[in-house]
Design an enzyme around this catalytic site. Structure first.
Site, PDB file in Angstrom:
ATOM      1  N   ARG A 261     -14.467  12.456   4.040  1.00 55.55           N
ATOM      2  CA  ARG A 261     -13.596  13.627   3.989  1.00 55.55           C
ATOM      3  C   ARG A 261     -12.617  13.567   2.818  1.00 55.55           C
ATOM      4  O   ARG A 261     -11.968  14.565   2.491  1.00 55.55           O
ATOM      5  CB  ARG A 261     -12.815  13.756   5.299  1.00 55.55           C
ATOM      6  CG  ARG A 261     -11.982  12.561   5.631  1.00 55.55           C
ATOM      7  CD  ARG A 261     -11.333  12.646   6.999  1.00 55.55           C
ATOM      8  NE  ARG A 261     -10.824  11.360   7.420  1.00 55.55           N
ATOM      9  CZ  ARG A 261      -9.736  10.786   6.936  1.00 55.55           C
ATOM     10  NH1 ARG A 261      -9.037  11.401   6.013  1.00 55.55           N
ATOM     11  NH2 ARG A 261      -9.338   9.606   7.377  1.00 55.55           N
TER      12      ARG A 261
ATOM     13  N   HIS B  37       1.526   5.146  -2.551  1.00 57.04           N
ATOM     14  CA  HIS B  37       0.936   6.031  -3.545  1.00 57.04           C
ATOM     15  C   HIS B  37       2.027   6.803  -4.280  1.00 57.04           C
ATOM     16  O   HIS B  37       3.178   6.853  -3.834  1.00 57.04           O
ATOM     17  CB  HIS B  37       0.014   7.068  -2.874  1.00 57.04           C
ATOM     18  CG  HIS B  37      -1.002   6.508  -1.940  1.00 57.04           C
ATOM     19  ND1 HIS B  37      -2.176   5.922  -2.374  1.00 57.04           N
ATOM     20  CD2 HIS B  37      -1.029   6.448  -0.582  1.00 57.04           C
ATOM     21  CE1 HIS B  37      -2.881   5.538  -1.327  1.00 57.04           C
ATOM     22  NE2 HIS B  37      -2.216   5.837  -0.227  1.00 57.04           N
TER      23      HIS B  37
ATOM     24  N   TYR C  93      -7.832  17.726  -1.387  1.00 55.75           N
ATOM     25  CA  TYR C  93      -6.553  18.186  -0.859  1.00 55.75           C
ATOM     26  C   TYR C  93      -5.567  18.307  -2.015  1.00 55.75           C
ATOM     27  O   TYR C  93      -5.739  17.675  -3.064  1.00 55.75           O
ATOM     28  CB  TYR C  93      -6.003  17.227   0.208  1.00 55.75           C
ATOM     29  CG  TYR C  93      -5.708  15.827  -0.312  1.00 55.75           C
ATOM     30  CD1 TYR C  93      -4.454  15.500  -0.831  1.00 55.75           C
ATOM     31  CD2 TYR C  93      -6.676  14.827  -0.277  1.00 55.75           C
ATOM     32  CE1 TYR C  93      -4.176  14.219  -1.314  1.00 55.75           C
ATOM     33  CE2 TYR C  93      -6.410  13.552  -0.751  1.00 55.75           C
ATOM     34  CZ  TYR C  93      -5.162  13.256  -1.261  1.00 55.75           C
ATOM     35  OH  TYR C  93      -4.891  11.992  -1.740  1.00 55.75           O
TER      36      TYR C  93
ATOM     37  N   THR D  40      -6.563   9.645  -4.134  1.00 55.94           N
ATOM     38  CA  THR D  40      -7.810  10.356  -4.388  1.00 55.94           C
ATOM     39  C   THR D  40      -7.572  11.736  -4.993  1.00 55.94           C
ATOM     40  O   THR D  40      -8.443  12.262  -5.691  1.00 55.94           O
ATOM     41  CB  THR D  40      -8.641  10.499  -3.108  1.00 55.94           C
ATOM     42  OG1 THR D  40      -7.868  11.182  -2.105  1.00 55.94           O
ATOM     43  CG2 THR D  40      -9.069   9.147  -2.572  1.00 55.94           C
TER      44      THR D  40
ATOM     45  N   ASP E 235       1.996   3.046   3.255  1.00 53.61           N
ATOM     46  CA  ASP E 235       1.115   4.188   2.982  1.00 53.61           C
ATOM     47  C   ASP E 235       1.915   5.436   2.588  1.00 53.61           C
ATOM     48  O   ASP E 235       1.384   6.550   2.632  1.00 53.61           O
ATOM     49  CB  ASP E 235       0.193   4.513   4.157  1.00 53.61           C
ATOM     50  CG  ASP E 235      -0.953   5.441   3.750  1.00 53.61           C
ATOM     51  OD1 ASP E 235      -1.447   5.325   2.618  1.00 53.61           O
ATOM     52  OD2 ASP E 235      -1.336   6.318   4.564  1.00 53.61           O
TER      53      ASP E 235
ATOM     54  N   TYR F 143     -11.978   1.153   1.528  1.00 52.23           N
ATOM     55  CA  TYR F 143     -11.459   2.026   2.575  1.00 52.23           C
ATOM     56  C   TYR F 143     -12.637   2.661   3.278  1.00 52.23           C
ATOM     57  O   TYR F 143     -13.411   3.407   2.677  1.00 52.23           O
ATOM     58  CB  TYR F 143     -10.555   3.090   1.958  1.00 52.23           C
ATOM     59  CG  TYR F 143      -9.835   3.967   2.952  1.00 52.23           C
ATOM     60  CD1 TYR F 143      -9.561   3.549   4.257  1.00 52.23           C
ATOM     61  CD2 TYR F 143      -9.401   5.248   2.585  1.00 52.23           C
ATOM     62  CE1 TYR F 143      -8.892   4.353   5.148  1.00 52.23           C
ATOM     63  CE2 TYR F 143      -8.719   6.067   3.473  1.00 52.23           C
ATOM     64  CZ  TYR F 143      -8.471   5.612   4.761  1.00 52.23           C
ATOM     65  OH  TYR F 143      -7.806   6.423   5.648  1.00 52.23           O
TER      66      TYR F 143
ATOM     67  N   HIS G 195       0.846  -1.200   0.000  1.00 52.91           N
ATOM     68  CA  HIS G 195       0.000   0.000   0.000  1.00 52.91           C
ATOM     69  C   HIS G 195       0.874   1.241   0.000  1.00 52.91           C
ATOM     70  O   HIS G 195       1.372   1.679   1.039  1.00 52.91           O
ATOM     71  CB  HIS G 195      -0.930   0.028   1.212  1.00 52.91           C
ATOM     72  CG  HIS G 195      -1.972   1.097   1.136  1.00 52.91           C
ATOM     73  ND1 HIS G 195      -3.267   0.858   0.727  1.00 52.91           N
ATOM     74  CD2 HIS G 195      -1.910   2.437   1.396  1.00 52.91           C
ATOM     75  CE1 HIS G 195      -3.956   1.990   0.749  1.00 52.91           C
ATOM     76  NE2 HIS G 195      -3.151   2.959   1.150  1.00 52.91           N
TER      77      HIS G 195
ATOM     78  N   HIS H 162      -6.092  -0.614   6.039  1.00 53.89           N
ATOM     79  CA  HIS H 162      -5.795  -0.095   7.375  1.00 53.89           C
ATOM     80  C   HIS H 162      -6.678  -0.690   8.481  1.00 53.89           C
ATOM     81  O   HIS H 162      -7.147   0.019   9.372  1.00 53.89           O
ATOM     82  CB  HIS H 162      -5.901   1.431   7.379  1.00 53.89           C
ATOM     83  CG  HIS H 162      -5.280   2.088   6.174  1.00 53.89           C
ATOM     84  ND1 HIS H 162      -4.160   1.585   5.530  1.00 53.89           N
ATOM     85  CD2 HIS H 162      -5.633   3.206   5.463  1.00 53.89           C
ATOM     86  CE1 HIS H 162      -3.852   2.361   4.492  1.00 53.89           C
ATOM     87  NE2 HIS H 162      -4.734   3.335   4.428  1.00 53.89           N
TER      88      HIS H 162
END
Length: 315
Positions: A140, A43, A59, A87, A266, A167, A41, A191
């Protein structure tokens, strides 16, 4: 005098205020990782000049591209990786696919798809090394998509042998578990389903999650202690024990799910606000989840992700 017709370069996007950049100098782990270790995992973000962020993003990160990921994994002793679509890039999988292709057979990808994705696009993604799609239910981070759209996407990817990475927050599992159980593809949970680590790891909340994972034969990532913790990172430099409140939850996953537990960094750790973890310490944290035995490390870091993402090697 003739005017210069070259269009001006686009301005760099303004990073979200308070955004934490990846650790500038992660330590070398004291834990020796087995050959073939997989970061299941991670990104990539941009770089935005080449791979612009989605207009609807919630974001704006700083750049963290594939070259940075390569350097980190070389430092940590990680051989392979699973790159999960971020995302901030929406359903434009270009940055993720570029990073997966650049790594060759050492990488796999997890995409974000629209329900109208074409057969040709799916074939291209599969050829690139994509093996799953991510469904995000964390409000969020992204607007919740209609469940009918997710059902349609799952039906499209099932013939390819892909899975769905899901997720969600622990509090949302009661509303989601019925729907998730209907999807015609394997499930991989990010997670540990984001448990409340102030609660009892043997209490009813986490027990419900483990029953859900067992009933649906889910794979579960024992990742993101830095995101779940309330006790935080080490208090002093040189102290390697960290995120101790997360350990009992991850140990239960490793012990009870066995060959369906996965681990990942992550990196580059999006949306953290209180501290940026030392990735070398995150690697050392794995020993606390497995007891440090070589057989347990081999299973969590090599055998399990190989079976899911490189099944031809496990046949």
């Amino acid at each position: 005098m003739p005017s210069d017709s070259t269009p001006p370069a686009a301005a760099a996007p303004v990073v979200t205020p308070g955004w934490l950049a990846p650790h500038p100098d992660p330590s070398v782990p004291t834990l020796a990782l087995p050959p073939g270790t997989v970061d299941a995992h991670c990104h990539v973000f941009g770089p935005a000049a080449r791979f612009p962020f989605a207009p609807q993003r919630t974001y704006t990160p700083c750049d963290a591209g594939r070259e940075d990921l390569d350097a980190l994994h070389a430092r940590l002793g990680i051989d392979r990786r699973v790159i999960v679509q971020a995302t901030c890039h929406g359903a434009d999988n270009s940055a993720m696919v570029d990073a997966v292709r650049a790594a060759g057979d050492r990488a796999r990808g997890i995409a974000t798809l629209r329900p109208d994705v074409s057969d040709a696009e799916l074939a291209d993604l599969h050829d690139a090394g994509v093996r799953g799609v991510r469904f995000t239910f964390v409000r969020r981070l992204a607007a919740l998509p209609p469940l009918d759209d997710l059902t349609r996407i799952a039906a499209r990817i099932a013939p390819l042998g892909w899975h769905a990475v899901v997720y969600f927050e622990a509090a949302d599992l009661p509303d989601l578990e019925g729907f998730l159980g209907t999807l015609p593809v394997p499930l991989v949970v990010d997670h540990m389903g984001r448990p409340d680590v102030t609660a009892d790891p043997d209490g009813p909340g986490f027990a419900r999650f483990l029953r859900f994972a067992d009933r649906n034969r889910c794979w579960v990532k024992v990742s993101c202690p830095e995101r779940l913790t309330r006790t935080g990172p080490p208090a002093r430099d040189g102290e390697r024990a960290a995120y101790t409140d997360v350990v009992p939850f991850a140990r239960r996953v490793v012990a009870e799910l066995g060959d369906r537990a996965l681990w990942g960094t992550d990196w580059p750790h999006p949306n953290l606000t209180d501290h940026m973890p030392d990735d070398g310490l995150l690697v050392d944290h794995v020993a606390h989840l497995t007891g440090g035995g070589s057989a347990a490390l081999q299973r969590l870091l090599v055998d399990n992700p190989t079976a899911l993402y490189w099944p031809q090697e496990s046949a």
